[in-house]
Write an enzyme that holds these catalytic residues in place. Sequence first.
Site, PDB file in Angstrom:
ATOM      1  CB  THR A 180      -0.672   0.340   1.440  1.00  0.00           C
ATOM      2  OG1 THR A 180      -0.533  -0.276   2.423  1.00  0.00           O
ATOM      3  CG2 THR A 180      -1.524  -1.069   1.418  1.00  0.00           C
ATOM      4  CD  GLU A 323      -5.627  -2.693   1.513  1.00  0.00           C
ATOM      5  OE1 GLU A 323      -5.596  -1.591   2.017  1.00  0.00           O
ATOM      6  OE2 GLU A 323      -6.226  -2.040   0.407  1.00  0.00           O
ATOM      7  CE  LYS A 433     -19.825  15.263  15.620  1.00  0.00           C
ATOM      8  NZ  LYS A 433     -19.547  13.968  16.422  1.00  0.00           N
ATOM      9  CD1 TRP A 438     -21.264  13.711  11.154  1.00  0.00           C
ATOM     10  CD2 TRP A 438     -19.514  13.651  11.112  1.00  0.00           C
ATOM     11  NE1 TRP A 438     -20.731  12.487  11.967  1.00  0.00           N
ATOM     12  CE2 TRP A 438     -19.599  12.554  12.242  1.00  0.00           C
ATOM     13  CE3 TRP A 438     -17.740  13.904  10.643  1.00  0.00           C
ATOM     14  CZ2 TRP A 438     -18.194  12.452  12.985  1.00  0.00           C
ATOM     15  CZ3 TRP A 438     -16.867  13.917  11.039  1.00  0.00           C
ATOM     16  CH2 TRP A 438     -16.498  12.356  12.491  1.00  0.00           C
TER      17      TRP A 438
END
Length: 533
Positions: A180, A323, A433, A438
Site C-alpha cells: 500500500t 487490498e 465535523k 458532518w
Amino acid sequence: MQDRPLSLPLLMDGIEGRFSHKTVSTQHIGFHTTATYGEIGQRIRRLAGALDHLRIPHSARVGSFGWNSQRHLELYMAVPCTNRILHTINHRLFADDIAYIVNDAEDDVLFVDRSILDVVWPLIDRFDTVRHLIVMDDGPGPQIPNDPRVHDYEELIAAAQPVATFDLPDERTAAALCYTSGTTGRPKGVLYDHRSIVLHAMTLLMTDTFAISESDVVMPIVPMFHVNAWGLPYAAMMSGARLALPGRAMQPTQLAETIEAARVTFAAAVSTIWRGVLPHLQGRQLPTLRRLVSGGGPLPASLSRQYDEQVGVPLSSSWGMTETSPLVCSSRIPSDQPALDTTDRIDTLCLPGPPVPLTALRLQHEDGTLAPHDGVASGELQVAGPTIAGDYYGHTDGSTAFTDDGWLRTGDVATIDPRGFVRIVDRTKDLIKSGGEWISSVELENAIMTSPEISEAAVIGTPHDKWGERPLAYVVPVDGSKITPESIRTHLHGLIANWWIPDEILILDEIPKTPTGKISKLALRQHITEPAT
C-alpha cells in the site's frame, strides 16, 4: 469435474497458441518495439530458466522496478508461473520507504529498468537479502555498475534453457506482492494468490465491467508497479487483446500520441493523468476508442464531460484498493435508465458504480449495525470475496482493517442504492465535523469542481477553536483564469449549505500528489499546525 487449478500457467495456452499472432508494443523515448505473444511466450520460458539458473528459491520474492513494458510483462508471467512471487515496487517512493519495503518482503533478486538505476543502486547496500540485480536496458540511462551482483536481462535469457512445463498444482500459491502507499504509518504488503488474479482478470472481461475482448487494444497507463496495473495485463493476455504499453513515454503528449498511433480501444489511468492528456487528444483521429476508465480517486463530472464533448468518449469511474486486487466497482448506465439526459448520464458514470461479480458489499455503522441499501443511509463500506485480501503480508495476528467476521474495512463512507450502485461520501478520516455536524470533503470538492475555471480542488479539515473543524479548500485554476477565493465562494452559494462554504480558500499552482498520482491530503495536512480563531 476435472481438478484443474485456476493459476496463471493457464494463460500460456492462449499466448503460445490461438493468440500467438497478437502483438504487444512498448513505447520508448523516440521509438517503439513490438513483439507477438508467441515470441513473448518463448521469452517467458527462457526467463523462467534464468530464474532457475540464478537459483532463486521457490516462494522467494522477486522485486521489480520497471515501467509498463514488454519485459515487465514477461516478469508478470515467468515469476509466478515458476512458484515465485513477483514483488512490484513503486520507484517514486521515498528512499526510506523503498528500503523498508524491499527488506520487509525479503526480496532475493531485483529486476530494474536502466532508467531507474539511479533510484535503486544507491540503496543496494541497504537491502539486507538481495543477491542479484538484473538490469533491463530500456535505453539511455545511468551507467550500469561493474559489480558481480549485476546482470544483463537479455544476456541472461539468451543463455538460459527454456522451461518446458510450469507445474503449479495449488491455485492458492502466492503469485504477486504489492505494498500500500503508506499514507498512515508504514506501507503494508498485500499478497495475491494465483486464484485471485485469475478470477479478477475474468471479471474484467465481463460485459458490465470493462468488456475486454480479443478485438481490443488495451493501454494500461496505470503503472505495472501499482496493483498489477489494475489487472489489465492479465486480462489482455487471457482474452488475446493487443497491448499498447507506454514504457517511459509518460508525458501527456506522448500518451496521446500512443493512444492515436496504436489505435487504442481501452485505456485506464488516474484522473490527474487524464486531466493532463485531454488537451493533447483534441483533434486526433481516434475512431477505435470505446472506453476510458478513471480510478484511484473521485472522478469530477466536469472532466468526464470535457472528454465526452472534446474526444467523444466520456471518462467512466471505477473504485477499488490495493487490498481488493483492485477492482470492486465499475460504473455503467443502468439498463432501465437508457434515456438519461447528458448531465444525468455523466453524473452516473462518475459514480463508482455497482460491484463487479464475485464481490460482496455492506455498510456498517459505528455501533456495528448494518445500514440498508436504500441510497440514503450511509456507513463504512466493507468488502468480501475471493479477490479481497484477508490480512496483510507477514501479519498473523489480525489487523484493525478487517472485521471479526472477515470483511475488509475500506475506510470509505458510502451509500448503496437498491440496484447496488455505490456513492462514496468520504473517507472516514476526511469527514469534517464542524459545530457537531458532518461536512463531506468529497461533496464539497465536487461542488467546487463544477466551476469551469477550476482545474483541481482538495478539501481538508483544519482545527478551529469555536467550531472544532472548518473546511479549508486548495484550488488550482485553469490556465488564464482570474478566479479568486471570493468568486469561488459566490459560485458555491446554492450548490451546498452555506455553512459548508470554506472560510479559507488557497489558490495554488499545483496540489501535491502521492507517488501513484493521487492528491496527497497527508501533505496538505502537514501544513496545518495551529487552530484558527
